[in-house]
Design a protein around this motif. Structure first.
Motif, mmCIF file in Angstrom:
data_model
loop_
_atom_site.group_PDB
_atom_site.id
_atom_site.type_symbol
_atom_site.label_atom_id
_atom_site.label_comp_id
_atom_site.label_asym_id
_atom_site.label_seq_id
_atom_site.Cartn_x
_atom_site.Cartn_y
_atom_site.Cartn_z
ATOM 1 N N ASP A 65 0.834 -1.214 0.000
ATOM 2 C CA ASP A 65 0.000 0.000 0.000
ATOM 3 C C ASP A 65 0.865 1.259 0.000
ATOM 4 O O ASP A 65 0.560 2.236 -0.700
ATOM 5 N N ALA A 66 1.942 1.241 0.784
ATOM 6 C CA ALA A 66 2.840 2.395 0.836
ATOM 7 C C ALA A 66 3.514 2.615 -0.517
ATOM 8 O O ALA A 66 3.678 3.756 -0.966
ATOM 9 N N ALA A 67 3.888 1.530 -1.176
ATOM 10 C CA ALA A 67 4.517 1.638 -2.494
ATOM 11 C C ALA A 67 3.533 2.165 -3.533
ATOM 12 O O ALA A 67 3.888 2.995 -4.376
ATOM 13 N N VAL A 68 2.298 1.698 -3.460
ATOM 14 C CA VAL A 68 1.266 2.161 -4.399
ATOM 15 C C VAL A 68 0.999 3.648 -4.204
ATOM 16 O O VAL A 68 0.868 4.410 -5.178
ATOM 17 N N GLU A 69 0.928 4.087 -2.961
ATOM 18 C CA GLU A 69 0.694 5.504 -2.689
ATOM 19 C C GLU A 69 1.855 6.356 -3.176
ATOM 20 O O GLU A 69 1.654 7.431 -3.758
ATOM 21 N N ARG A 70 3.071 5.885 -2.982
ATOM 22 C CA ARG A 70 4.250 6.604 -3.478
ATOM 23 C C ARG A 70 4.209 6.699 -5.007
ATOM 24 O O ARG A 70 4.473 7.750 -5.582
ATOM 25 N N PHE A 71 3.835 5.597 -5.643
ATOM 26 C CA PHE A 71 3.705 5.584 -7.106
ATOM 27 C C PHE A 71 2.620 6.557 -7.558
ATOM 28 O O PHE A 71 2.810 7.320 -8.507
ATOM 29 N N ARG A 72 1.472 6.522 -6.884
ATOM 30 C CA ARG A 72 0.352 7.380 -7.268
ATOM 31 C C ARG A 72 0.728 8.858 -7.201
ATOM 32 O O ARG A 72 0.396 9.645 -8.097
ATOM 33 N N LEU A 73 1.426 9.234 -6.140
ATOM 34 C CA LEU A 73 1.829 10.630 -5.992
ATOM 35 C C LEU A 73 2.900 11.015 -7.009
ATOM 36 O O LEU A 73 2.916 12.142 -7.509
ATOM 37 N N ARG A 74 3.802 10.104 -7.298
ATOM 38 C CA ARG A 74 4.919 10.410 -8.169
ATOM 39 C C ARG A 74 4.557 10.353 -9.642
ATOM 40 O O ARG A 74 5.025 11.167 -10.437
#
Length: 200
Positions: A65-74
């Motif tokens: 989930d943390a990786a997905v959120e980082r991807f989404r923001l970036r």
């Protein structure tokens, strides 16, 4: 200690654990993520780490989930200001390629790596990876539909085929960047994306 401070400290500790988990999983995969290694690296007890998550699988899912959120923001997050359609997609893919190529401790594209790691393993982690990549496919498809509707791409465009080919470029770029250490890979990937979005 006030309850508010306790909640804040608990959240900060959880975030610190997830940051370490993301770095470790990026280098060694989600299966390489162990409570013991995290505890040692963070100077915590195993009980202190597991107390925030309850099980290894929950920790894996939280890390994902943390990786997905980082991807989404970036990636799509930085493309928001671009013109909808092919320009926004080109910006998003450019950000994804930059994200893979930068030395941020990710070990390439985390989502691509985890997809390969869990593609043949049924269970909640595979389902979560599939959900994340399905959301990305929906994003790309919506932008391509916009591009067709506004005349940026011809009406005859095969959207499913184009989504497939764009994804193929990203997979090739990730391998070229991570496995082959090809310094030209980001340039080649951007060139391929541009060609697909202009000439398809």
């Amino acid at each position: 200690m006030s309850p508010r401070k306790s909640v804040a400290e608990t959240a900060a500790t959880r975030d610190r654990i997830l940051g370490s988990a993301l770095a470790l999983a990026s280098a060694e995969g989600l299966e390489g993520l162990t409570i013991g290694r995290l505890a040692t690296g963070l100077g915590m007890s195993k009980a202190g780490v597991i107390g925030h998550f309850g099980s290894k699988e929950v920790l894996q899912l939280a890390t994902l989930d943390a990786a997905v959120e980082r991807f989404r923001l970036r990636v799509p997050g930085r493309a928001v200001g671009a013109r909808p359609g092919t320009e926004r997609l080109a910006r998003a893919f450019d950000e994804w390629i930059a994200y893979m190529a930068e030395d941020e401790g990710h070990g390439g594209c985390f989502l691509t790596a985890v997809a390969s790691e869990f593609d043949g393993r049924p269970g909640p982690v595979r389902d979560a990876v599939l959900d994340a990549l399905t959301a990305w496919t929906a994003y790309v498809t919506a932008e391509l539909d916009t591009a067709i509707g506004t005349g940026q791409l011809p009406e005859r465009t095969d959207v499913d085929q184009l989504v497939f080919e764009l994804g193929g470029v990203i997979l090739a770029a990730d391998q070229a960047i991570q496995l082959h250490r090809d310094p030209q890979a980001p340039t080649r990937a951007r060139r391929a994306i541009a060609r697909l979005l202009i000439a398809f």
